[in-house]
Enzyme design. Structure first.
Site, mmCIF file in Angstrom:
data_model
loop_
_atom_site.group_PDB
_atom_site.id
_atom_site.type_symbol
_atom_site.label_atom_id
_atom_site.label_comp_id
_atom_site.label_asym_id
_atom_site.label_seq_id
_atom_site.Cartn_x
_atom_site.Cartn_y
_atom_site.Cartn_z
ATOM 1 N N HIS A 31 44.180 43.532 45.386
ATOM 2 C CA HIS A 31 45.552 43.079 44.824
ATOM 3 C C HIS A 31 46.668 43.893 45.704
ATOM 4 O O HIS A 31 46.375 45.021 45.920
ATOM 5 C CB HIS A 31 45.882 43.182 43.350
ATOM 6 C CG HIS A 31 47.011 42.576 42.990
ATOM 7 N ND1 HIS A 31 48.282 43.202 42.848
ATOM 8 C CD2 HIS A 31 46.940 41.247 42.216
ATOM 9 C CE1 HIS A 31 49.008 42.278 42.230
ATOM 10 N NE2 HIS A 31 48.455 41.164 41.789
ATOM 11 N N ASP A 79 42.607 36.179 39.463
ATOM 12 C CA ASP A 79 42.469 35.060 40.098
ATOM 13 C C ASP A 79 40.992 34.560 39.943
ATOM 14 O O ASP A 79 40.581 33.414 39.837
ATOM 15 C CB ASP A 79 43.254 34.811 41.544
ATOM 16 C CG ASP A 79 44.526 35.030 41.499
ATOM 17 O OD1 ASP A 79 45.219 34.332 40.718
ATOM 18 O OD2 ASP A 79 45.156 35.526 42.385
#
Length: 426
Positions: free
Chosen positions: A308, A365
């Site tokens: 991330h 995700d």
């Protein structure tokens, strides 16, 4: 605010410049360079704004190193496990968690405002078959600015409340309509007897004159996903909303811009990419092959759903969704090759030195796509789900900017590397 300063020396001319250091309530301090160009005649260069704070905000705080996320001071785990999405929306938009009466009134207003003007449906009729729901949704939200043009001027708390509640309530309806129209299905209107998240699932799945059973675990899972997506500091779509808001554009036009930014595969479309990649890998026996490709610096293949931009330890939202995924799989009896592929990839990534040393932990995700698939939500709707969750955050960010004493239109500078002035050829 701190009165400390930082001194910058220009080695070209020997001049020094002092700039104030501003302290955050929590997190990194910042150097106030708002007068940098005026004092030095130079710009700063920060590609992708990785070291630049574009605003002051009281809404959301992230500590990427510690894997911490807070909405107005409340830890994300508390909000996701103990509160509902409507609690979260109220907190973001109005600054405090609602009392029971305030929450009941807010939920009731969401129900009453969930219907959209019948004229909006004529817009949907103009789109081609199989148009992507995100494109339809963006156009639908932009069209709302023509039906509620008076929101161009929001000057009182009551006007703000009406504008904010209206868009939060109508987004799920527009989202469901976008899906139904893109697939040639009859639209299902909101049901005043259903709550916010249940209502959306019903509009997505139901058919006229047919009762659709929705399990509590399904409603809770989707409600949690909405909560986890509600805000996330100054990401690409939020920055798009704030940039448009700085021009004094209609708030719904700003939300439409946010939807456009969120549609990107590197942003809100990432969980759809995760599922498509899992489908490409296909079977458990091919996982090692793709892990090797991900570790090969000469191979352009990138494992989706890991790492991330902000979280360098772990994504706290992913931790919550992993629990929900496991519960959902057990409750609904879902067991598929896709889940087995994901589980093997996750197990390797959490133990392999290559991934661990680089902080490439599973992110939100990686889990949200599998959960949405378990909820029978089509892949093309994944980013739309993100929009529903993120709308309260966008509205809160829009409001925060407009409450500033002075608003400067967003106008980044550039490092020009093109040709110098040319002499026209005769």
């Amino acid at each position: 605010m701190s009165k400390d300063t930082i001194t910058i020396t220009n080695n070209r001319n020997g001049k020094t410049y002092d700039f104030n250091i501003l302290d955050a309530s929590v997190g990194p301090s910042v150097v106030d360079i708002s007068t940098f160009y005026k004092e030095t005649g130079m710009f700063t260069y920060d590609e992708g704004y990785t070291s630049t704070a574009s605003c002051k905000s009281e809404i959301t705080y992230i500590d990427g190193g510690a894997g911490k996320l807070m909405y107005r001071g409340y830890d994300i785990a508390y909000m996701a496990k103990e509160k509902t999405f409507l609690d979260t929306a109220y907190l973001l938009v109005y600054g405090e968690l609602p009392t029971k009466d305030e929450l009941d009134n807010f939920a009731l207003e969401m129900q009453k405002r969930s219907f959209v003007h019948e004229g909006v449906k004529k817009l949907f009729d103009a789109f081609p078959d199989r148009a992507h729901p995100m494109a339809i949704l963006s156009a639908g939200v932009s069209a709302l600015s023509t039906f509620y043009y008076n929101h161009l001027e929001v000057n009182t708390p009551q006007e703000y409340k009406e504008m904010a509640n209206r868009i939060i309530a109508k987004i799920p309806t527009l989202a469901a309509f976008s899906y139904r129209y893109s697939n040639g299905l009859p639209i299902i209107y909101p049901d005043l007897n259903k709550g916010f998240t249940e209502n959306f699932l019903n509009m997505l799945r139901a058919y006229p004159h047919e009762y659709v059973e929705l399990k509590d675990i399904e409603i809770k899972a989707l409600d949690t996903i909405f909560t986890l997506h509600a805000d996330h500091e100054q990401n690409a779509s939020t920055t798009a909303v704030r940039n448009l808001a700085s021009t004094m554009a209609h708030p719904y036009a700003a939300i439409s811009a946010g939807i456009g930014a969120l549609w990107g595969r590197s942003h809100g479309g990432a969980n759809e990419s995760v599922i498509r990649q899992l489908e490409m890998i296909g079977t458990v026996d091919r996982v090692d092959e793709f892990i090797a490709k991900a570790k090969d610096k000469n191979d352009p293949f990138r494992l989706m759903g890991f790492g991330h931009r902000v979280y360098k330890n772990f994504d706290p939202r992913a931790t919550i969704l992993k629990e929900i995924r496991n519960e959902l799989m057990g409750e609904l009896g879902i067991s598929s090759e896709l889940v087995e592929v994901a589980n093997k990839i996750e197990k390797i990534a959490l133990s392999d030195e290559y991934f661990v040393s680089r902080g490439l932990y599973p992110n939100i995700d990686f889990y949200s796509g599998l959960i949405l698939q378990a909820l029978k939500i089509p892949k093309e709707m994944f980013a739309v789900i993100f929009v529903i969750g993120r709308t309260p955050g966008w509205i809160a960010q829009w409001s925060e900017l407009h409450q500033q004493k002075t608003i400067k239109i967003a106008r980044p500078r550039q490092l020009y590397v093109g040709p110098t002035e040319r002499t026209p050829k005769s």
